[in-house]
Scaffold this motif. Sequence first.
Motif: not given
Length: 490
Positions: A62-89
């Motif tokens: 299984e895909r780790s649940k912690a990994y998915s949670s971190i992905e979501r958490y970082l998505s809210t903070n990732s716009s700060n200072g990151v130059k290359r972003l992935k967009a999820n509509v």
Amino acid sequence: MMWDMTQIGSMMASVMFVWAIFQQYFPEELGMHIKQYFRKLLSFVNPYITINFHEYQGDEYERSKAYSSIERYLSTNSSNGVKRLKANVLKNRKSIFLSMEDYEEVIDEFQGMTIWWTSSKIVPQRQALFSYNDGEEKRYYKLTCHRKHKDAITNVYVPHVLDEGDAIAKKTRQQKLYTNGRKTSWSHILFEHPSTFDTLAMHPDKKKDIMNDLMTFIESKEYYKKVGKAWKRGYLLYGPPGTGKSSMIAAMANLLNYHIYDLEFTSVKDNTDLRKLLIGTSSKSIIVIEDIDCSLDLTGQRKKKKRENNEEEENPVQKKEKEKKKKGKEMTLSGLLNSIDGLWSACGSERLIVFTTNHVEKLDPALIRRGRMDKHIELSYCCFETFKVLAKNYLDVESHDLFSTISCLLEETNITPADVAENLMRKSAEENADSCLKELVKALESAKEKTMMKVVEESTSDGISSDSAYEQMEDTDAESGDSGDEDSSD
Ligand SMILES: Nc1ncnc2c1ncn2[C@@H]1O[C@H](COP(=O)(O)OP(=O)(O)OP(=O)(O)O)[C@@H](O)[C@H]1O
Ligand SMILES: [Mg+2]
């Protein structure tokens, strides 16, 4: 003084270079000693520690649940200072969330601590033989923090990230429709089927019963635990084509806000693949196997027929060898049963398994016994109650002069809700409720006539006179009444 990450990076690179030279020119034993000191030296000069969170942990499927949670958490903070972003509509383009691209870095501040997050991946050098993710890139998030914050990070910060990530995932959860296609993994599209229990035409009592069953299921986590059963429930939907089996699955998913995993049996090679797929499903989902009787040789009949046809062309030795080769590779009934309710089925929870079939009588009783398929729901030809729901939905009509005629005709003919719906649908701006209902009466009358003709034809070929055939027809009509919507469930 806070060390710059690039400074640390270049210093580490130099140390690694020296280490590589060292390894080449010194004997192994000496190398071991030096290795220990080297590690100590490294931890002495580097005040930072790193913690990796892998997408797949160890040998886990299984895909780790912690990994998915971190992905979501970082998505809210990732716009700060990151130059290359992935967009999820998300949700019909109404919202968008940004996540970081590979090798980008996010800096997070928490209770006076600074935390660096990097998204990274291990690209396989050559194809691994026995790994689950054969030859696939393995992603991970790397957390870097100061050594002195280690306890606070593991005990407070990481749990905080996981909780936040879960909360964001719940808020932005979108229903998905997954399919296995030609692979042993799932791919999905957003699930946006408009069918609901309001639009589903069936007897109100039966509808209420199914809805109660579903609602009881989702609230019974503790109960299932108490009685020692995996938290899952099997439904068998059976009935002729066009009676609303697929529509009901969509309605179920919409009622519970569940994902749907539409399992395409023909692309599943063997039992191991099936197991992999089932383990890859998430909780709060409906696993659907449509037309189970056609999907596979689970009845033992389909394959026999095929074999009979081929029998003349092959000699017995060839045939035996072929069968031997096939054995152990194919998907079998026992493999399926094992995946639905064997030990593996308890991995993951809150799952519905729905089978549909047009020919319930063809299925192996072992497959549909209670406990596997807990609730059997028959979807049948249109009765008056079903018609009333369709008339309300399609025409906004709750009563009409033609209703009594239609009620009588429905008792005398077998017409599917799909056909009734088609007749009730307005095909042009000029059409109204009156004209649509008249259309339906016409369609019902012609269906009735066709059925009568068929009975007459069959009886004359059996040597019965046409008059007595008509009489027989009237008798069966009177007996059959509304046979349709009876639920044979528990
Ligand atoms: N009970 C029903 N209530 C509302 N609409 C229905 C119902 N049954 C059929 N329909 C209409 O007929 C169409 C076909 O129905 P559906 O695909 O659910 O049938 P099915 O039982 O899954 O058929 P099949 O066995 O061929 O897969 C639907 O799109 C829907 O518009
Ligand atoms: Mg269907």
